[in-house]
Design a protein around this motif. Structure first.
Motif, PDB file in Angstrom:
ATOM      1  N   UNK A 132       0.794  -1.224   0.000  1.00  0.00           N
ATOM      2  CA  UNK A 132       0.000   0.000   0.000  1.00  0.00           C
ATOM      3  C   UNK A 132       0.829   1.277   0.000  1.00  0.00           C
ATOM      4  N   UNK A 133       2.126   1.188   0.243  1.00  0.00           N
ATOM      5  CA  UNK A 133       2.931   2.404   0.306  1.00  0.00           C
ATOM      6  C   UNK A 133       3.520   2.809  -1.041  1.00  0.00           C
ATOM      7  N   UNK A 134       3.322   1.966  -2.077  1.00  0.00           N
ATOM      8  CA  UNK A 134       3.766   2.330  -3.415  1.00  0.00           C
ATOM      9  C   UNK A 134       5.265   2.346  -3.601  1.00  0.00           C
ATOM     10  N   UNK A 135       6.008   1.526  -2.840  1.00  0.00           N
ATOM     11  CA  UNK A 135       7.463   1.545  -2.911  1.00  0.00           C
ATOM     12  C   UNK A 135       8.030   0.471  -3.844  1.00  0.00           C
ATOM     13  N   UNK A 136       7.169  -0.242  -4.547  1.00  0.00           N
ATOM     14  CA  UNK A 136       7.633  -1.293  -5.444  1.00  0.00           C
ATOM     15  C   UNK A 136       8.146  -0.699  -6.747  1.00  0.00           C
ATOM     16  N   UNK A 137       9.131  -1.357  -7.332  1.00  0.00           N
ATOM     17  CA  UNK A 137       9.727  -0.870  -8.579  1.00  0.00           C
ATOM     18  C   UNK A 137       8.770  -1.056  -9.750  1.00  0.00           C
ATOM     19  N   UNK A 138       8.801  -0.104 -10.686  1.00  0.00           N
ATOM     20  CA  UNK A 138       7.967  -0.180 -11.887  1.00  0.00           C
ATOM     21  C   UNK A 138       8.749  -0.594 -13.118  1.00  0.00           C
ATOM     22  N   UNK A 139       9.971  -1.095 -12.960  1.00  0.00           N
ATOM     23  CA  UNK A 139      10.708  -1.577 -14.131  1.00  0.00           C
ATOM     24  C   UNK A 139       9.978  -2.784 -14.709  1.00  0.00           C
ATOM     25  N   UNK A 140      10.144  -3.003 -16.001  1.00  0.00           N
ATOM     26  CA  UNK A 140       9.391  -4.055 -16.684  1.00  0.00           C
ATOM     27  C   UNK A 140       9.655  -5.425 -16.064  1.00  0.00           C
ATOM     28  N   UNK A 141      10.920  -5.737 -15.809  1.00  0.00           N
ATOM     29  CA  UNK A 141      11.261  -7.054 -15.286  1.00  0.00           C
ATOM     30  C   UNK A 141      10.777  -7.243 -13.857  1.00  0.00           C
ATOM     31  N   UNK A 142      10.881  -6.214 -13.033  1.00  0.00           N
ATOM     32  CA  UNK A 142      10.420  -6.332 -11.648  1.00  0.00           C
ATOM     33  C   UNK A 142       8.901  -6.536 -11.598  1.00  0.00           C
ATOM     34  N   UNK A 143       8.183  -5.829 -12.459  1.00  0.00           N
ATOM     35  CA  UNK A 143       6.727  -5.981 -12.506  1.00  0.00           C
ATOM     36  C   UNK A 143       6.363  -7.416 -12.893  1.00  0.00           C
ATOM     37  N   UNK A 144       7.011  -7.950 -13.938  1.00  0.00           N
ATOM     38  CA  UNK A 144       6.698  -9.311 -14.377  1.00  0.00           C
ATOM     39  C   UNK A 144       7.091 -10.344 -13.327  1.00  0.00           C
ATOM     40  N   UNK A 145       8.199 -10.123 -12.642  1.00  0.00           N
ATOM     41  CA  UNK A 145       8.616 -11.050 -11.580  1.00  0.00           C
ATOM     42  C   UNK A 145       7.573 -11.090 -10.470  1.00  0.00           C
TER      43      UNK A 145
END
Length: 386
Positions: A132-145
């Motif tokens: 909920x804090x929005x700290x996740x990476x938005x890179x393509x590979x991180x999103x797919x992982x």
């Protein structure tokens, strides 16, 4: 026997002359949460979808057994805007999805909470994971992982709730059939050895709009059959009745857990870069399509790619940018260009009508046909609760 979206067999469908009922002043008023308590009139039978439509639809379905097989839908969403969330949930609920399993990223607004509240209370929607804090990476590979790991979590959750299939879609995708509900599409694969029921995707192209409260149901949308700018290898449902099954990338499922393993020749087509395509696992269902509505307005495109541009890109991310010119141009719009007129030009070129010269659009599946399908489903619900 197949049932309509309210759970009734077609032969029992009540005939209601709604316009005559309105003309005679026989409607009643009801208040549902934050919804308006105004009596329904002709305009109220039209789009967009409202929160109370989800409440009414879920209540209607609860009165009669839902069709078999039991299908769950898993999705990772990063703060999906309320208008899109309403239409996305309404469509798939009406088409027979029994359970929504979500990973929610980013802060949730009160309006978003209101959209999902009734479905959560009824056990039809579960926030299986959240950041909920929005700290996740938005890179393509991180999103797919994150998507792959979440789908494995969702498979376990769906099995625990005795689901037969798990459909994996993004929150900007609809599974569309011109004739069948989602359970009807998947019924013939019950007990099959096929782990992966695969659907071809079509890519939506829109009239330019700054923002929209109807991301999926606009009349003028068209669907690209070729020269798609995001992906062209479809999405799938996992057959949970076939034994062990794992995500194979974000587009397929497989009997082997290979998503994070080095490719090995002994696995052959199970180890395809784009996901398992081995005939022992995968079968294509050609009577339905995944309709992909990436960035249905300028504001949604801006919000998505402004986050992408802030992410730290790996070598694999850089390779993806080279492979997909739309993604590269969109990221550069927030790292190199930064001028709104040029950003609008980039968005118009890749995502808006009239499209590019080489494109072909699907001849039957159009914004008009999808709008009409939404309207039929919505009218059934509102007439039922008038």
């Amino acid at each position: 026997m197949d049932r309509d979206l309210l759970g009734r067999p077609p032969t029992r469908r009540r005939r209601i002359d709604w316009l005559a009922k309105v003309a005679k002043g026989q409607t009643t008023c009801q208040s549902h949460g934050s919804a308006s308590s105004a009596c329904l009139d002709r305009r109220d039978l039209s789009l967009p979808v409202r929160n109370e439509d989800l409440t009414h639809l879920a209540a209607s379905q609860a009165r009669l057994p839902l069709p078999s097989p039991k299908v769950a839908l898993a999705s990772c969403t990063r703060g999906c805007c309320p208008a899109r969330l309403r239409e996305w949930l309404f469509w798939h609920l009406a088409k027979g999805i029994r359970l929504f399993l979500l990973r929610w990223e980013g802060a949730m607004t009160p309006e978003q909470e209101e959209v999902i509240r009734d479905l959560r209370d009824r056990g039809r929607l579960i926030l299986l994971e959240s950041s909920l804090q929005g700290k996740t990476s938005s890179s393509f590979q991180r999103v797919m992982t994150r998507q792959i790991k979440f789908v494995h979590h969702a498979i376990r959750a769906a099995r625990a709730r005795r689901c037969d299939f798990l459909l994996h879609l993004d929150d900007d995708e609809l599974l569309f059939s011109e004739t069948d509900s989602i359970p009807a599409l998947l019924r013939r694969f019950l007990g099959s050895s096929k782990r992966c029921v695969h659907f071809e995707n079509l890519e939506a192209v829109f009239p330019f709009e700054m923002q929209t409260d109807r991301p999926f149901s606009r009349q003028r949308t068209r669907f690209r059959k070729n020269f798609q700018v995001l992906y062209c290898n479809g999405k799938s449902a996992a057959n949970l009745t076939a034994g062990e099954v794992y995500a194979s990338g974000v587009h397929h499922f497989c009997r082997h857990d290979r998503s994070f393993e080095e490719a090995d020749p002994k696995f052959g087509l199970h180890d395809e870069t784009a996901g398992c395509s081995h005939p022992a696992c995968c079968i294509q269902e050609r009577s339905a399509f995944v309709l992909h509505f990436d960035s249905p307005s300028f504001v949604e495109w801006r919000d998505k790619f402004a986050l992408r541009a802030q992410a730290s890109m790996s070598q694999l991310d850089e390779e993806e940018l080279q492979q997909f010119p739309f993604k590269r141009a969109s990221v550069e719009a927030f790292t190199k260009v930064k001028k709104v007129p040029r950003q609008k030009q980039i968005y118009r070129h890749w995502r808006c009508l009239p499209g590019r010269k080489e494109e072909e659009f699907h001849p039957r599946i159009t914004g008009s046909s999808l709008e009409a399908a939404f309207q039929r489903l919505l009218s059934q619900v509102r007439v039922e609760f008038a």
